[in-house]
Write an enzyme that holds these catalytic residues in place. Structure first.
Site, PDB file in Angstrom:
ATOM      1  N   ARG A   1       0.825  -1.217   0.000  1.00 41.56           N
ATOM      2  CA  ARG A   1       0.000   0.000   0.000  1.00 41.56           C
ATOM      3  C   ARG A   1       0.857   1.263   0.000  1.00 41.56           C
ATOM      4  NH1 ARG A   1      -5.133  -0.096   2.810  1.00 41.56           N
ATOM      5  NH2 ARG A   1      -4.518   1.672   4.080  1.00 41.56           N
TER       6      ARG A   1
ATOM      7  N   ARG B   1       8.977   6.267  -4.105  1.00 40.11           N
ATOM      8  CA  ARG B   1       9.139   7.207  -5.222  1.00 40.11           C
ATOM      9  C   ARG B   1      10.573   7.703  -5.315  1.00 40.11           C
ATOM     10  NH1 ARG B   1       4.670  10.386  -2.850  1.00 40.11           N
ATOM     11  NH2 ARG B   1       2.757   9.320  -3.492  1.00 40.11           N
TER      12      ARG B   1
ATOM     13  N   ARG C   1      -7.464  -6.133  14.891  1.00 37.01           N
ATOM     14  CA  ARG C   1      -6.614  -5.268  15.690  1.00 37.01           C
ATOM     15  C   ARG C   1      -7.486  -4.134  16.203  1.00 37.01           C
ATOM     16  NH1 ARG C   1      -2.457  -6.874  17.975  1.00 37.01           N
ATOM     17  NH2 ARG C   1      -1.276  -4.922  17.815  1.00 37.01           N
TER      18      ARG C   1
ATOM     19  N   ARG D   1       1.659   6.148  16.640  1.00 39.05           N
ATOM     20  CA  ARG D   1       1.780   7.495  16.076  1.00 39.05           C
ATOM     21  C   ARG D   1       1.054   8.511  16.947  1.00 39.05           C
ATOM     22  NH1 ARG D   1      -2.126   6.974  10.685  1.00 39.05           N
ATOM     23  NH2 ARG D   1      -3.994   6.368  11.822  1.00 39.05           N
TER      24      ARG D   1
ATOM     25  N   GLU E   1      -1.778   6.915  19.600  1.00 40.62           N
ATOM     26  CA  GLU E   1      -2.476   5.687  19.216  1.00 40.62           C
ATOM     27  C   GLU E   1      -1.687   4.462  19.657  1.00 40.62           C
ATOM     28  OE1 GLU E   1      -3.589   5.517  15.095  1.00 40.62           O
ATOM     29  OE2 GLU E   1      -4.452   7.533  15.155  1.00 40.62           O
TER      30      GLU E   1
ATOM     31  N   TYR F   1     -10.058  -5.016   4.432  1.00 40.94           N
ATOM     32  CA  TYR F   1      -9.257  -3.847   4.775  1.00 40.94           C
ATOM     33  C   TYR F   1      -9.589  -2.697   3.821  1.00 40.94           C
ATOM     34  CZ  TYR F   1      -4.761  -1.729   6.293  1.00 40.94           C
ATOM     35  OH  TYR F   1      -3.777  -0.928   6.808  1.00 40.94           O
TER      36      TYR F   1
ATOM     37  N   ASP G   1     -10.489   1.036   2.492  1.00 41.86           N
ATOM     38  CA  ASP G   1     -10.432   2.465   2.765  1.00 41.86           C
ATOM     39  C   ASP G   1     -11.828   3.031   2.523  1.00 41.86           C
ATOM     40  OD1 ASP G   1      -7.851   2.974   3.616  1.00 41.86           O
ATOM     41  OD2 ASP G   1      -7.061   2.978   1.578  1.00 41.86           O
TER      42      ASP G   1
HETATM   43  P1  FAD Z   1     -17.838   1.354  10.230  1.00 45.45           P
HETATM   44  O1  FAD Z   1     -17.435   2.775  10.091  1.00 45.45           O
HETATM   45  O2  FAD Z   1     -17.060   0.484  11.150  1.00 45.45           O
HETATM   46  O3  FAD Z   1     -19.370   1.335  10.663  1.00 45.45           O
HETATM   47  C1  FAD Z   1     -20.005   0.200  11.185  1.00 45.45           C
HETATM   48  C2  FAD Z   1     -21.042   0.676  12.180  1.00 45.45           C
HETATM   49  O4  FAD Z   1     -21.835  -0.428  12.589  1.00 45.45           O
HETATM   50  C3  FAD Z   1     -20.442   1.273  13.443  1.00 45.45           C
HETATM   51  O5  FAD Z   1     -20.984   2.545  13.692  1.00 45.45           O
HETATM   52  C4  FAD Z   1     -20.833   0.274  14.531  1.00 45.45           C
HETATM   53  O6  FAD Z   1     -21.034   0.885  15.788  1.00 45.45           O
HETATM   54  C5  FAD Z   1     -22.101  -0.308  13.957  1.00 45.45           C
HETATM   55  N1  FAD Z   1     -22.413  -1.631  14.473  1.00 45.45           N
HETATM   56  C6  FAD Z   1     -21.615  -2.717  14.507  1.00 45.45           C
HETATM   57  N2  FAD Z   1     -22.230  -3.755  15.065  1.00 45.45           N
HETATM   58  C7  FAD Z   1     -23.464  -3.326  15.409  1.00 45.45           C
HETATM   59  C8  FAD Z   1     -24.579  -3.941  16.045  1.00 45.45           C
HETATM   60  N3  FAD Z   1     -24.550  -5.205  16.452  1.00 45.45           N
HETATM   61  N4  FAD Z   1     -25.691  -3.191  16.242  1.00 45.45           N
HETATM   62  C9  FAD Z   1     -25.745  -1.893  15.845  1.00 45.45           C
HETATM   63  N5  FAD Z   1     -24.716  -1.264  15.247  1.00 45.45           N
HETATM   64  C10 FAD Z   1     -23.585  -1.971  15.036  1.00 45.45           C
HETATM   65  N6  FAD Z   1      -9.920   5.021   5.368  1.00 45.45           N
HETATM   66  C11 FAD Z   1      -9.461   5.993   4.539  1.00 45.45           C
HETATM   67  O7  FAD Z   1      -9.901   6.061   3.374  1.00 45.45           O
HETATM   68  N7  FAD Z   1      -8.539   6.905   4.956  1.00 45.45           N
HETATM   69  C12 FAD Z   1      -8.018   6.891   6.216  1.00 45.45           C
HETATM   70  O8  FAD Z   1      -7.186   7.737   6.566  1.00 45.45           O
HETATM   71  C13 FAD Z   1      -8.481   5.873   7.124  1.00 45.45           C
HETATM   72  N8  FAD Z   1      -8.006   5.818   8.383  1.00 45.45           N
HETATM   73  C14 FAD Z   1      -8.468   4.853   9.231  1.00 45.45           C
HETATM   74  C15 FAD Z   1      -7.984   4.827  10.539  1.00 45.45           C
HETATM   75  C16 FAD Z   1      -8.436   3.872  11.428  1.00 45.45           C
HETATM   76  C17 FAD Z   1      -7.925   3.841  12.844  1.00 45.45           C
HETATM   77  C18 FAD Z   1      -9.389   2.912  10.989  1.00 45.45           C
HETATM   78  C19 FAD Z   1      -9.880   1.849  11.930  1.00 45.45           C
HETATM   79  C20 FAD Z   1      -9.875   2.925   9.700  1.00 45.45           C
HETATM   80  C21 FAD Z   1      -9.418   3.903   8.801  1.00 45.45           C
HETATM   81  N9  FAD Z   1      -9.936   3.973   7.504  1.00 45.45           N
HETATM   82  C22 FAD Z   1      -9.457   4.943   6.644  1.00 45.45           C
HETATM   83  C23 FAD Z   1     -10.980   3.051   7.014  1.00 45.45           C
HETATM   84  C24 FAD Z   1     -12.405   3.593   7.229  1.00 45.45           C
HETATM   85  O9  FAD Z   1     -12.632   3.827   8.602  1.00 45.45           O
HETATM   86  C25 FAD Z   1     -13.410   2.556   6.729  1.00 45.45           C
HETATM   87  O10 FAD Z   1     -13.181   2.232   5.378  1.00 45.45           O
HETATM   88  C26 FAD Z   1     -14.882   3.006   6.854  1.00 45.45           C
HETATM   89  O11 FAD Z   1     -15.121   3.826   7.952  1.00 45.45           O
HETATM   90  C27 FAD Z   1     -15.736   1.777   6.928  1.00 45.45           C
HETATM   91  O12 FAD Z   1     -17.102   2.111   6.946  1.00 45.45           O
HETATM   92  P2  FAD Z   1     -18.168   0.993   7.318  1.00 45.45           P
HETATM   93  O13 FAD Z   1     -19.500   1.627   7.176  1.00 45.45           O
HETATM   94  O14 FAD Z   1     -17.889  -0.240   6.558  1.00 45.45           O
HETATM   95  O15 FAD Z   1     -17.846   0.593   8.842  1.00 45.45           O
HETATM   96  N1  UDP Z   2       4.071   1.329   7.647  1.00 45.92           N
HETATM   97  C1  UDP Z   2       5.352   1.322   8.170  1.00 45.92           C
HETATM   98  N2  UDP Z   2       5.881   2.490   8.650  1.00 45.92           N
HETATM   99  C2  UDP Z   2       5.192   3.648   8.626  1.00 45.92           C
HETATM  100  C3  UDP Z   2       3.893   3.654   8.075  1.00 45.92           C
HETATM  101  C4  UDP Z   2       3.354   2.470   7.596  1.00 45.92           C
HETATM  102  O1  UDP Z   2       5.998   0.290   8.219  1.00 45.92           O
HETATM  103  O2  UDP Z   2       5.717   4.673   9.087  1.00 45.92           O
HETATM  104  C5  UDP Z   2       3.524   0.035   7.156  1.00 45.92           C
HETATM  105  C6  UDP Z   2       2.698  -0.690   8.215  1.00 45.92           C
HETATM  106  O3  UDP Z   2       2.931  -2.071   8.045  1.00 45.92           O
HETATM  107  C7  UDP Z   2       1.287  -0.370   7.825  1.00 45.92           C
HETATM  108  C8  UDP Z   2       1.391  -0.352   6.302  1.00 45.92           C
HETATM  109  O4  UDP Z   2       2.679   0.238   6.053  1.00 45.92           O
HETATM  110  O5  UDP Z   2       0.396  -1.364   8.255  1.00 45.92           O
HETATM  111  C9  UDP Z   2       0.309   0.432   5.611  1.00 45.92           C
HETATM  112  O6  UDP Z   2       0.344   1.753   6.108  1.00 45.92           O
HETATM  113  P1  UDP Z   2      -0.906   2.671   6.057  1.00 45.92           P
HETATM  114  O7  UDP Z   2      -0.515   4.019   6.516  1.00 45.92           O
HETATM  115  O8  UDP Z   2      -1.544   2.511   4.720  1.00 45.92           O
HETATM  116  O9  UDP Z   2      -1.804   1.992   7.166  1.00 45.92           O
HETATM  117  P2  UDP Z   2      -3.294   2.295   7.641  1.00 45.92           P
HETATM  118  O10 UDP Z   2      -3.153   2.758   9.055  1.00 45.92           O
HETATM  119  O11 UDP Z   2      -3.884   3.333   6.743  1.00 45.92           O
HETATM  120  O12 UDP Z   2      -3.968   0.992   7.522  1.00 45.92           O
END
Ligand code: FAD
Ligand code: UDP
Length: 377
Positions: free
Chosen positions: A173, A177, A250, A281, A307, A355, A357
Site C-alpha cells: 500500500r 518514489r 486489531r 503514532r 495511538e 481492509y 479504505d
Molecule cells: P464502520 O465505520 O465500522 O461502521 C459500522 C457501524 O456499525 C459502526 O458505527 C458500529 O457501531 C455499527 N455496528 C456494529 N455492530 C453493530 C450492532 N450489532 N448493532 C448496531 N450497530 C452496530 N480510510 C481511509 O480512506 N482513509 C483513512 O485515513 C483511514 N483511516 C483509518 C484509521 C483507522 C484507525 C481505521 C480503523 C480505519 C481507517 N480507515 C481509513 C478506514 C475507514 O474507517 C473505513 O473504510 C470506513 O469507515 C468503513 O465504513 P463501514 O460503514 O464499513 O464501517
Molecule cells: N508502515 C510502516 N511504517 C510507517 C507507516 C506504515 O511500516 O511509518 C507500514 C505498516 O505495516 C502499515 C502499512 O505500512 O500497516 C500500511 O500503512 P498505512 O498508513 O496505509 O496503514 P493504515 O493505518 O492506513 O492501515
C-alpha cells in the site's frame, strides 16, 4: 410491533450503512438504521472540542482515484486541500514519508535518484526470488536500512505480529518514489470534508430514522421481523455468534490530550517507527484544517491523540481485520454461511472482513445499492 414495517433495517451508520439508507430512502423505501454507538458515522465520526475537529476513532484522510466515488461524495460535503505527508520519528531522527528522495537523502546522504536506486538495488539482493512475506517484500522494495528503521518496529507494533508472519500486500500500500514528493497517497483526489465527517454523514442521512445506543444482535429476531431485508455492517463472526470461531481484529486505543500551546509537532501525523515507543503514532488534529477554525482564525490550543495498537478482545472496538491466511480461511467459511442468509446483506469493513479504505467502502456500497435497488448511481 408491526411486522415488516420497514423495507430495510440497516445495522450500522458508518459510510456503508448511511449511503445505502440514503439511496433506498430516495427511492421511496422505508428504512431505519440501528446503531450501537451513541453517535452516527461509524469510524469516521468527528467531534468539535475547543474549536478543533477531533477524529474520534482515528485519523481519516479521504483519498481516491475513483471518479465515480469522488463525484458521489462531494455532493454531500466540500473537501479541503489537505494532503497527507506524515513524518517518521525513529529515535529522534526525522524522515519523510512515504519513501521518497527526501527519505533516501536523510538515510544515506544520496543526492540523485540513480544513487538511491543503486543503494536499494544492492540491499534488495538478500531477497532471493518472489518475496514471501512482509519482511521480504519491504526489503525488496526499499532495502534493509529503511526496513529496520522505518518499517519493522512500526509494523510489529501495529499488527502485533512479526513481519515475517504478515502478508506482503500490507506494505504494498505504501508508495516508493524516486522524486521529492511527500504526498503519502497516490491519489487523484484527496482532502478532509470541511466541517468534519460527522457533518458529511449527517448530510448523507438527511431525515433517515436512526435508533442510537441499540445493539441489533441483542434483538436480532425482533429486528428481522420488522423488515423485509436487513443490511448488516457489523462484524460477520459476531452475527453468527462466533460459531465457527473468532476472527481476529486489531484494535486501537486513543489517548487524547488537550494542550494549552498552539503547536505540538507541526504536522498532522508523526509515526514512531521504533519498537520501544509504546504508541504507533501521534495525531495533532488541528492540522487537518491547517490550524484554523471555520472563520479562518488561528486556534490557540491543540489536541493530540497517541495511538496504541492492541489485539482485539471482546468488548473492544474491532478496527482492522487481520487478513492473514488463517483469518482469511475462516472468513471464507463465514461468507458461505452469509450467502445462505437470504434476508440479510453483509457489507462494509466488518461485514466483509476487508481492509477497505473509505473510497472502497463507498464504491462497494454504491454497487450494492445498484444491485439491490435496481438503479444506476
Ligand atoms: P464502520 O465505520 O465500522 O461502521 C459500522 C457501524 O456499525 C459502526 O458505527 C458500529 O457501531 C455499527 N455496528 C456494529 N455492530 C453493530 C450492532 N450489532 N448493532 C448496531 N450497530 C452496530 N480510510 C481511509 O480512506 N482513509 C483513512 O485515513 C483511514 N483511516 C483509518 C484509521 C483507522 C484507525 C481505521 C480503523 C480505519 C481507517 N480507515 C481509513 C478506514 C475507514 O474507517 C473505513 O473504510 C470506513 O469507515 C468503513 O465504513 P463501514 O460503514 O464499513 O464501517
Ligand atoms: N508502515 C510502516 N511504517 C510507517 C507507516 C506504515 O511500516 O511509518 C507500514 C505498516 O505495516 C502499515 C502499512 O505500512 O500497516 C500500511 O500503512 P498505512 O498508513 O496505509 O496503514 P493504515 O493505518 O492506513 O492501515
Amino acid at each position: 410491533m408491526e411486522k415488516n414495517k420497514y423495507d430495510y433495517i440497516i445495522v450500522g451508520s458508518g459510510l456503508y450503512g448511511a449511503i445505502f439508507a440514503h439511496e433506498a430512502r430516495k427511492r421511496g423505501k422505508k428504512v431505519k438504521i440501528i446503531e450501537k454507538r451513541a453517535n452516527v458515522g461509524g469510524n469516521v465520526y468527528t467531534e468539535k472540542v475547543e474549536g478543533i475537529i477531533v477524529h474520534k476513532y482515528g485519523a481519516h484522510i479521504f483519498h481516491t482515484n475513483n471518479k465515480r466515488v469522488w463525484r458521489y461524495i462531494t455532493k454531500f460535503a466540500e473537501f479541503n486541500r489537505f494532503t497527507n505527508s506524515p513524518v517518521a520519528n525513529y529515535k529522534g531522527e526525522l524522515y519523510s514519508l512515504p519513501f521518497n528522495m527526501y527519505t533516501f537523502n536523510k538515510m544515506w546522504g544520496v543526492i540523485t535518484p540513480e544513487e538511491a536506486k543503486n543503494k536499494i538495488a544492492s540491499q534488495r539482493k538478500e531477497v532471493i526470488g518472489e518475496p514471501q512475506n512482509l519482511e521480504e517484500q519491504a526489503i525488496s522494495l526499499v532495502g534493509r536500512d529503511i526496513y529496520e528503521k522505518l518499517i519493522k518496529g512500526y509494523t510489529e507494533k501495529q499488527w502485533g505480529r512479526e513481519c515475517r508472519e504478515l502478508p506482503k500486500f500490507i506494505i504494498k500500500r505504501l508508495p516508493v518514489r524516486y522524486t521529492f514528493d511527500n504526498n503519502y497517497f497516490n491519489a487523484l483526489y484527496q482532502g478532509i470534508p470541511v466541517g468534519g465527517y460527522t457533518k458529511l454523514i449527517e448530510n448523507i442521512l438527511g431525515d433517515v430514522e436512526v435508533e442510537l445506543n441499540t445493539d441489533y444482535l441483542e434483538n436480532k429476531k425482533k429486528f428481522n421481523e420488522m423488515a423485509d431485508k436487513v443490511i448488516y455492517t457489523g462484524p460477520v463472526d459476531a452475527y453468527f455468534e462466533y460459531e465457527l470461531g473468532c476472527l481476529e481484529y486489531r484494535s486501537v486505543r486513543f489517548e487524547n490530550e488537550l494542550l494549552d500551546i498552539p503547536n505540538f509537532q507541526g504536522n498532522a501525523a508523526v509515526n514512531y517507527t521504533d519498537k520501544e515507543t509504546p504508541w504507533t503514532r501521534i495525531i495533532e488534529h488541528k492540522w487537518f484544517e491547517f490550524g484554523k477554525d471555520e472563520n479562518g482564525n488561528d486556534l490557540p490550543k491543540t489536541i493530540i491523540s497517541r495511538e496504541y495498537s492492541s489485539e482485539w478482545k471482546p468488548g473492544d472496538e474491532p478496527y482492522y481485520p487481520v487478513n492473514d491466511e488463517n483469518n482469511s480461511a475462516l472468513y471464507n467459511k463465514y461468507r458461505e454461511k452469509a450467502k445462505l442468509e437470504k434476508k440479510v446483506i453483509f457489507g462494509g469493513r466488518l461485514g466483509e472482513y476487508k481492509y477497505y479504505d473509505m473510497d472502497g467502502v463507498i464504491a462497494a456500497a454504491l454497487d450494492m445499492c445498484e444491485r439491490e435497488l435496481g438503479c444506476n448511481i
